[in-house]
Design a protein around this motif. Structure first.
Motif, mmCIF file in Angstrom:
data_model
loop_
_atom_site.group_PDB
_atom_site.id
_atom_site.type_symbol
_atom_site.label_atom_id
_atom_site.label_comp_id
_atom_site.label_asym_id
_atom_site.label_seq_id
_atom_site.Cartn_x
_atom_site.Cartn_y
_atom_site.Cartn_z
ATOM 1 N N TRP A 144 -5.477 -1.193 11.985
ATOM 2 C CA TRP A 144 -4.701 0.021 11.762
ATOM 3 C C TRP A 144 -5.071 1.163 12.700
ATOM 4 C CZ3 TRP A 144 -0.634 -1.534 9.685
ATOM 5 C CH2 TRP A 144 -0.664 -2.580 8.766
ATOM 6 N N PHE A 191 0.825 -1.199 0.000
ATOM 7 C CA PHE A 191 0.000 0.000 0.000
ATOM 8 C C PHE A 191 0.871 1.266 0.000
ATOM 9 C CE2 PHE A 191 -2.132 3.414 2.304
ATOM 10 C CZ PHE A 191 -3.358 3.489 1.662
ATOM 11 N N LEU A 192 1.849 1.302 0.889
ATOM 12 C CA LEU A 192 2.712 2.485 1.003
ATOM 13 C C LEU A 192 3.568 2.691 -0.247
ATOM 14 C CD1 LEU A 192 3.858 2.073 4.719
ATOM 15 C CD2 LEU A 192 2.162 3.710 3.829
ATOM 16 N N ARG A 214 1.425 3.892 -3.157
ATOM 17 C CA ARG A 214 1.099 5.301 -2.917
ATOM 18 C C ARG A 214 2.262 6.200 -3.320
ATOM 19 N NH1 ARG A 214 1.335 8.719 1.587
ATOM 20 N NH2 ARG A 214 -0.502 10.025 1.867
ATOM 21 N N LEU A 217 1.345 2.597 12.103
ATOM 22 C CA LEU A 217 2.177 2.880 10.935
ATOM 23 C C LEU A 217 3.653 2.591 11.194
ATOM 24 C CD1 LEU A 217 0.569 6.153 9.548
ATOM 25 C CD2 LEU A 217 0.289 3.816 8.699
ATOM 26 N N VAL A 222 0.087 9.842 5.782
ATOM 27 C CA VAL A 222 -0.827 8.694 5.715
ATOM 28 C C VAL A 222 -1.677 8.660 6.979
ATOM 29 C CG1 VAL A 222 -1.007 6.182 5.605
ATOM 30 C CG2 VAL A 222 0.751 7.358 4.286
ATOM 31 N N ASP A 223 -2.952 8.581 6.804
ATOM 32 C CA ASP A 223 -3.892 8.411 7.911
ATOM 33 C C ASP A 223 -4.148 6.910 8.034
ATOM 34 O OD1 ASP A 223 -6.140 8.150 9.557
ATOM 35 O OD2 ASP A 223 -7.091 9.952 8.750
ATOM 36 N N ILE A 276 5.363 6.997 5.126
ATOM 37 C CA ILE A 276 4.208 7.155 6.017
ATOM 38 C C ILE A 276 3.798 8.607 6.210
ATOM 39 C CG2 ILE A 276 4.610 4.966 7.205
ATOM 40 C CD1 ILE A 276 5.751 6.595 9.585
ATOM 41 N N ASN A 277 4.595 9.534 5.681
ATOM 42 C CA ASN A 277 4.275 10.947 5.813
ATOM 43 C C ASN A 277 2.904 11.249 5.181
ATOM 44 O OD1 ASN A 277 4.691 13.693 6.473
ATOM 45 N ND2 ASN A 277 5.432 14.098 4.401
ATOM 46 N N GLU A 296 -6.875 5.251 6.171
ATOM 47 C CA GLU A 296 -6.745 4.910 4.751
ATOM 48 C C GLU A 296 -6.471 3.419 4.581
ATOM 49 O OE1 GLU A 296 -4.196 7.515 2.248
ATOM 50 O OE2 GLU A 296 -3.993 8.693 4.091
ATOM 51 N N LEU A 297 -5.624 2.872 5.457
ATOM 52 C CA LEU A 297 -5.304 1.454 5.390
ATOM 53 C C LEU A 297 -6.524 0.612 5.743
ATOM 54 C CD1 LEU A 297 -2.434 2.938 5.995
ATOM 55 C CD2 LEU A 297 -1.693 0.609 6.350
#
Length: 164
Positions: free
Chosen positions: A129, A60-61, A64, A135, A114-115, A111-112, A118-119
């Motif tokens: 999460w 995911f990260l 993104r 995170l 990222v809420d 991870i900057n 969202e995960l």
């Protein structure tokens, strides 16, 4: 049952043999895993590495961040199914690109902004999460993956990738 991200460094000759004989590859994977099972060696010193359950979070990260190489699932399939889909591989030139990009991308960058919601919304495996520090949980796996790929690139190895 857990889904675990798995990696194996292989030489060019071993990659060729794996592509032509996937049964041999699966046996070889097991041999290496058994040999390294009790090892406390850092990821850079091993042939086998696992991102444990963090594989989907890292997927995911990295997606993104528009990462240039699919280090989570691999890129070229070579067998039917090793647990949760076909195993894939990355050729040495893709491993080198991945190692360079991993080193250039700090986990903090990933991870900057990222809420954790969202995960959760994206149903990223494993769920949970909303826990404090969720995170940060992926940092050790990302750092290990970076070390593993740098070592593979340094040896001009290919990498087999699968979910087990």
């Amino acid at each position: 049952m857990s889904m675990i991200g798995e990696y194996l460094r292989v030489t060019a000759a071993e990659l060729d043999q794996a592509i032509h004989d996937p049964d041999w590859a699966l046996d070889f994977v097991q041999e290496v895993q058994d040999a390294e099972e009790e090892s406390e060696t850092a990821p850079a010193g091993t042939r086998h590495f696992s991102t444990y359950k963090a594989w989907d979070m890292l997927r995911f990260l990295l997606a993104r961040a528009e990462f240039p190489v699919n280090v989570i699932h691999g890129e070229e399939p070579f067998a039917e199914d090793w647990g949760y889909g076909p195993p894939r591989y990355l050729r040495p030139e893709r491993v080198r690109l991945a190692a360079k990009a991993l080193r250039a991308t700090a986990y903090t960058q990933l991870i900057n902004g990222v809420d954790p919601a969202e995960l959760t919304s994206a149903e990223v495996y494993p769920l949970g999460w909303t826990e404090p520090g969720a995170l940060e949980w992926g940092r050790q796996w990302y750092d290990g993956l970076t070390q593993f790929f740098e070592a593979a690139a340094g040896m001009d190895d290919a990498v087999l990738v699968w979910l087990d």
